[in-house]
Write a protein that holds these residues in place. Structure first.
Motif, PDB file in Angstrom:
ATOM      1  N   TYR A  51       0.827  -1.210   0.000  1.00 16.95           N
ATOM      2  CA  TYR A  51       0.000   0.000   0.000  1.00 16.95           C
ATOM      3  C   TYR A  51       0.864   1.263   0.000  1.00 16.95           C
ATOM      4  N   HIS A  52       0.314   2.285  -0.645  1.00 13.45           N
ATOM      5  CA  HIS A  52       1.018   3.552  -0.771  1.00 13.45           C
ATOM      6  C   HIS A  52       0.717   4.494   0.394  1.00 13.45           C
ATOM      7  N   GLY A  53       1.741   5.226   0.779  1.00  9.73           N
ATOM      8  CA  GLY A  53       1.580   6.444   1.568  1.00  9.73           C
ATOM      9  C   GLY A  53       2.094   7.584   0.716  1.00  9.73           C
ATOM     10  N   ASP A  54       1.480   8.759   0.793  1.00  8.10           N
ATOM     11  CA  ASP A  54       1.837   9.858  -0.117  1.00  8.10           C
ATOM     12  C   ASP A  54       1.406  11.171   0.500  1.00  8.10           C
ATOM     13  N   HIS A  55       2.380  11.940   1.009  1.00  6.79           N
ATOM     14  CA  HIS A  55       2.004  13.290   1.436  1.00  6.79           C
ATOM     15  C   HIS A  55       3.171  14.261   1.373  1.00  6.79           C
ATOM     16  N   ALA A  56       2.860  15.522   1.613  1.00  7.42           N
ATOM     17  CA  ALA A  56       3.816  16.598   1.352  1.00  7.42           C
ATOM     18  C   ALA A  56       3.778  17.644   2.458  1.00  7.42           C
ATOM     19  N   TYR A  57       4.884  18.404   2.529  1.00  3.97           N
ATOM     20  CA  TYR A  57       5.005  19.478   3.525  1.00  3.97           C
ATOM     21  C   TYR A  57       5.860  20.576   2.911  1.00  3.97           C
ATOM     22  N   THR A  58       5.484  21.830   3.151  1.00  2.76           N
ATOM     23  CA  THR A  58       6.261  22.962   2.661  1.00  2.76           C
ATOM     24  C   THR A  58       7.068  23.575   3.795  1.00  2.76           C
ATOM     25  N   PHE A  59       8.367  23.720   3.560  1.00  2.00           N
ATOM     26  CA  PHE A  59       9.301  24.277   4.544  1.00  2.00           C
ATOM     27  C   PHE A  59       9.764  25.666   4.106  1.00  2.00           C
ATOM     28  N   VAL A  60      10.008  26.526   5.084  1.00  2.00           N
ATOM     29  CA  VAL A  60      10.558  27.860   4.841  1.00  2.00           C
ATOM     30  C   VAL A  60      12.014  27.862   5.281  1.00  2.00           C
ATOM     31  N   ILE A  61      12.911  28.197   4.348  1.00  2.00           N
ATOM     32  CA  ILE A  61      14.341  28.218   4.635  1.00  2.00           C
ATOM     33  C   ILE A  61      14.740  29.614   5.104  1.00  2.00           C
TER      34      ILE A  61
END
Length: 265
Positions: free
Chosen positions: A102-112
């Protein structure tokens, strides 16, 4: 065709989703100005393999990398490479794994480092809209309720809600039915039933909603060159309250402990 999961399958999907969360947390520990995005790809690939899974994205329809790194005006599907991060950049890191089929799939936006207030506000609002959309992922609601909630929260701030790319069902395939738009009309679309698993993922632009695809056939950029933010969770429809299979807690902890990152709430 929509595949509703058994409770046992949902638990297997939670394992995959949490491995993505752990991978993103490891990435959060190393992000800094001067880091080449290909180094993020290498770290993620090694971490995923070491934990008994394989990257979902590698060779998916010919995609040449293990994860997706989308910097500044890249909305989604950015290639890791020799490009180095700079102070004030934002980077969306999207990770997928296959574990127990099974797949897991997610994202997060970081500020440098230090970014302009308008960027920080965009990050904060997009992240808020993800959870506002998730609140609608309950039995008896409709797909349009999720999209409307995300769209309304962002457009009232003047942001552009991307139409060309959307969320999706998730399971043994990375992209299953239904498509999950980040815009919509209340009370419209598919009636939500228990144990539908979806990747809900607002893609929100500081400027207009319009985007284009580069000649590589993958990289999606904003048409006006303004920054874009992307957050994503794996969510299971339940009665009363949605079940979030992925977890931002370890990512946020690593983000707060990294002096090179700006936490936006």
């Amino acid at each position: 065709m929509i595949f509703y999961k058994t409770d046992e399958q949902v638990e297997l999907m939670r394992i995959s989703a949490l491995l993505v969360s752990e991978t993103l947390a490891e990435i959060a520990k190393i992000l800094r100005p001067g880091l080449a995005t290909i180094e993020i790809d290498k770290l993620a690939n090694e971490f995923i393999l070491d934990h008994g899974a394989v990257p979902s994205f590698y060779n998916y329809n010919g995609f040449p990398h293990h994860i997706i790194t989308s910097v500044n005006d890249v909305v989604v599907h950015g290639f890791p490479g020799s490009e180095t991060l700079k102070d004030g950049d934002i980077i969306s890191v999207d990770v997928g794994v296959i574990k127990n089929e099974y797949h897991g799939d997610h994202a997060y936006t970081f500020v440098i480092g230090d970014a302009d207030k308008e960027i920080l506000d965009l990050v904060k609002t997009t992240k808020e809209s993800l959870f506002i959309g998730i609140n609608e992922a309950v039995v008896g609601k409709r797909l349009g309720d999720i999209g409307f909630a995300i769209q309304h929260h962002n457009e009232k701030q003047g942001y552009g809600v991307v139409r060309d790319f959307v969320g999706h069902g998730l399971g043994k395939s990375m992209h299953e039915d239904p498509q999950v738009p980040n815009y919509g009309k209340r009370g419209s679309g598919l009636l939500l039933k228990e144990n539908l698993v979806m990747a809900i993922e607002p893609m929100i632009n500081l400027g207009k909603k319009d985007v284009y695809i580069e000649k590589d056939g993958w990289t999606v950029r904003t048409a006006d060159g303004k920054p874009s933010v992307h957050f994503e969770h794996d969510v299971c429809v339940k009665k009363g309250k949605a079940l979030i299979l992925s977890d931002y807690t370890p990512i946020e902890a690593a983000e707060k402990n990294n002096v090179n990152l700006k936490f936006c709430g």
